[in-house]
Design a protein around this motif. Sequence first.
Motif, PDB file in Angstrom:
ATOM      1  N   ASP A 106       0.840  -1.196   0.000  1.00  0.00           N
ATOM      2  CA  ASP A 106       0.000   0.000   0.000  1.00  0.00           C
ATOM      3  C   ASP A 106       0.881   1.255   0.000  1.00  0.00           C
ATOM      4  N   VAL A 107       1.542   1.503  -1.125  1.00  0.00           N
ATOM      5  CA  VAL A 107       2.430   2.661  -1.201  1.00  0.00           C
ATOM      6  C   VAL A 107       1.975   3.589  -2.316  1.00  0.00           C
ATOM      7  N   LYS A 108       2.412   4.844  -2.227  1.00  0.00           N
ATOM      8  CA  LYS A 108       2.111   5.826  -3.269  1.00  0.00           C
ATOM      9  C   LYS A 108       3.409   6.486  -3.698  1.00  0.00           C
ATOM     10  N   PHE A 109       3.507   6.746  -4.999  1.00  0.00           N
ATOM     11  CA  PHE A 109       4.603   7.563  -5.500  1.00  0.00           C
ATOM     12  C   PHE A 109       4.285   9.026  -5.231  1.00  0.00           C
ATOM     13  N   LEU A 110       5.301   9.790  -4.826  1.00  0.00           N
ATOM     14  CA  LEU A 110       5.118  11.224  -4.555  1.00  0.00           C
ATOM     15  C   LEU A 110       5.976  12.044  -5.515  1.00  0.00           C
ATOM     16  N   ALA A 111       5.337  12.954  -6.229  1.00  0.00           N
ATOM     17  CA  ALA A 111       6.094  13.879  -7.090  1.00  0.00           C
ATOM     18  C   ALA A 111       5.922  15.279  -6.512  1.00  0.00           C
ATOM     19  N   GLY A 112       5.125  16.142  -7.141  1.00  0.00           N
ATOM     20  CA  GLY A 112       4.965  17.504  -6.630  1.00  0.00           C
ATOM     21  C   GLY A 112       4.192  17.573  -5.323  1.00  0.00           C
ATOM     22  N   GLY A 113       3.319  16.604  -5.104  1.00  0.00           N
ATOM     23  CA  GLY A 113       2.580  16.531  -3.841  1.00  0.00           C
ATOM     24  C   GLY A 113       1.332  17.389  -3.767  1.00  0.00           C
ATOM     25  N   THR A 114       1.056  18.157  -4.810  1.00  0.00           N
ATOM     26  CA  THR A 114      -0.037  19.130  -4.688  1.00  0.00           C
ATOM     27  C   THR A 114      -1.404  18.471  -4.555  1.00  0.00           C
ATOM     28  N   THR A 115      -1.556  17.263  -5.098  1.00  0.00           N
ATOM     29  CA  THR A 115      -2.792  16.508  -4.861  1.00  0.00           C
ATOM     30  C   THR A 115      -2.616  15.563  -3.681  1.00  0.00           C
ATOM     31  N   LEU A 116      -1.540  14.789  -3.693  1.00  0.00           N
ATOM     32  CA  LEU A 116      -1.404  13.698  -2.723  1.00  0.00           C
ATOM     33  C   LEU A 116      -1.278  14.209  -1.285  1.00  0.00           C
ATOM     34  N   VAL A 117      -0.433  15.213  -1.056  1.00  0.00           N
ATOM     35  CA  VAL A 117      -0.252  15.714   0.316  1.00  0.00           C
ATOM     36  C   VAL A 117      -1.560  16.339   0.812  1.00  0.00           C
ATOM     37  N   ASP A 118      -2.219  17.068  -0.070  1.00  0.00           N
ATOM     38  CA  ASP A 118      -3.516  17.657   0.260  1.00  0.00           C
ATOM     39  C   ASP A 118      -4.495  16.568   0.710  1.00  0.00           C
ATOM     40  N   LEU A 119      -4.588  15.483  -0.062  1.00  0.00           N
ATOM     41  CA  LEU A 119      -5.558  14.427   0.255  1.00  0.00           C
ATOM     42  C   LEU A 119      -5.129  13.603   1.465  1.00  0.00           C
ATOM     43  N   MET A 120      -3.830  13.532   1.724  1.00  0.00           N
ATOM     44  CA  MET A 120      -3.374  12.837   2.945  1.00  0.00           C
ATOM     45  C   MET A 120      -3.771  13.639   4.176  1.00  0.00           C
ATOM     46  N   LYS A 121      -3.714  14.973   4.060  1.00  0.00           N
ATOM     47  CA  LYS A 121      -4.133  15.802   5.203  1.00  0.00           C
ATOM     48  C   LYS A 121      -5.620  15.633   5.497  1.00  0.00           C
ATOM     49  N   LEU A 122      -6.384  15.309   4.443  1.00  0.00           N
ATOM     50  CA  LEU A 122      -7.830  15.136   4.602  1.00  0.00           C
ATOM     51  C   LEU A 122      -8.196  13.695   4.977  1.00  0.00           C
ATOM     52  N   ASP A 123      -7.177  12.833   5.113  1.00  0.00           N
ATOM     53  CA  ASP A 123      -7.404  11.396   5.374  1.00  0.00           C
ATOM     54  C   ASP A 123      -8.151  10.716   4.234  1.00  0.00           C
ATOM     55  N   VAL A 124      -8.127  11.329   3.058  1.00  0.00           N
ATOM     56  CA  VAL A 124      -8.706  10.672   1.883  1.00  0.00           C
ATOM     57  C   VAL A 124      -7.704   9.666   1.326  1.00  0.00           C
TER      58      VAL A 124
END
Lengths: 326, 164
Positions: free
Chosen positions: A22-40
Motif C-alpha cells: 500500500d504505497v504511493k509515488f510522490l512527485a509535486g505533492g499538490t494533490t497527494l499531500v492535500d488528500l493525505m491531510k484530509l485522510d482521503v
Amino acid sequence: MNSFTFTRARTIADALRSARGDVKFLAGGTTLVDLMKLDVERPAGIIDLNALPLAEVRRTPDGGLHIGALARNSDVAHHPDVVRDYPLLSQALLSGASVQLRNMASTGGNLLQRTRCVYFRDAAMACNKRSPGSGCAAIGGFNRNLAILGTSAHCIATNPSDQNVALTALEATVHVTGSNGERSVPIGDFYLLPGQTPERETILEPGDLVTSVTLPPPAPGAGSTYVKLRDRASFEFALASAAVVVTIKGGVMQRARVAMGGIATKPWRNLDVEAALEGQPATRERFADAAQILLSDAKPQSRNGFKVELAKRCLVHALSVATAVT
Amino acid sequence: MASHEFRTDRVEVAFTVNGKPVGLAVDPRATLLDTLRDELGLTGTKKGCDHGQCGACTVHVNGRRVNSCLSFAATHEGAAIDTIEGLGTPDNLHPMQRAFVELDGYQCGYCTPGQIMSAVALLAEPCGESDAEVAECMSGNVCRCGAYQNIVAAIQSVRKENAT
C-alpha cells in the motif's frame, strides 16, 4: 495524517522495487499531500520520486515532443517548443491552479490528479470512489461542478485537470513502466469510465510508474486554443473547457481534434464530434451542430443542468477562436 | 483509524535555509511549513489554509516560489530554501518589503510574508507587465483584507525601480 514509511528513490529501478503493498509515488505533492491531510489518501508508504531524472522536455526524432513525468507544469507551460508548437497545452497549464502550485505540480502527477468532488474530499461522506460500496452523496447533492457526460449510477465526479484535456486533443501517448516492463498507452485509452468501479480511474496497475508523455509532431498549419469557463477569473477549476486543434483549407475543416474538460468523468473526446466538423465549412452553424452532437448524451444532475448550454457555447467559442471565425 | 501499524521512523534531511545549512531528523509527515515554524523557529512563514489554496506559506525552493504547506520537508534533500526572514531586516528592508510599507500593501499583515515572497519571485518569472497580468500571477496569494490594489501597486513600483 496517518503515519507512513518514507523512501527516497534514487533510480527508476529503485522506485519500482520499493513499490510493494500500500504505497504511493510522490512527485509535486499538490494533490497527494492535500488528500493525505484530509485522510482521503492513507498510504502505508511514500516513495519520493523527486530525485529521478524524469524532468526533461525534448524533441523526439519524429518531430514530436517528449515531456518527462517530473517536468513541472510551469516549465512545460513556458517551454519555447510548447509555446510555439503546442500553444493550447501552454494555455491549458497556465489556466490551472496558481504559480506556486504549477511550480510544484508535475506532468505525471497532473495526469493522475484526483477529482474536486466535495464528497470525495470529505472522509465522512459516502463516496464510491474513495470508499467503494459506500454510495454517492453527490447524486442529488451539491453537484454543480460535477459531470454530465460519462457518469454512472455510482459516480459523477469530474476529472479536474486542464492539462489532460489539452493532451487528449493533442493525442498524447502516456509511457508507463512497471513490473511487467514498459508500455505506451494512447491517452484516449488511459482513463476509465467510472461504471461500477469509480475507484479505478486509469489503466495503471499497482506499482506502475508514469515516466513520460509524448506528443506527435504538431499538425502543420493548424489553429488551436484552450478555452476555460469558471466561476472565478483565476485559480479555479473549469465548469466547462474545450481544447481544439483544427486544420482549415479553403474555408473547409480538414482535420479537427476536440477534447472537453469540466463536464465529464474523464478528459472527453467524442469522435462523432470531430467527424461532424471535418469536411465542413468553418462556420458557427457547423460548430453548433458539432456541439449538439457532443451534448446529445448529456445527463444533467440536480444542480448542473446549466452545463449543457455552457459546454455547447464553450465549444462553439473555442472553434471560432481556433478557426478565426467571428 | 489507520489500518496499519504506527510508524515513527524519522528521516534525515539536509538543506539550507536562508543560506545556512540545516540538518534535521524529521517525521516524514512534517511539511516544510511546519518544519520551518516549529523546528527552526522561523515563524514569518504563515499557515493559512494548510491546503495550498491561500499562499500564506509561500517560500522559495531553489529560487522558485512554492506552497510550503503541501510539501514534506523530507523531500527537500539538498535544496536551497529561502523565507521572508532571509529577505530583509527591519533596519534593512528588501525593496519589495519597503514598497509594501510605503504603498500600504496590507492591512492585518497575516498574508503579507507570502505575498512578498510571491512578489519577489514574480519579478523573475515570465509574467506580463500589466496590472491585470500581475494580478493573475498573484492569484495564488489570497488577502482577506482586500489589499490587492496596493499589492499590485507595490510590485509595479519595484519593477519600475529595477528598470531604472
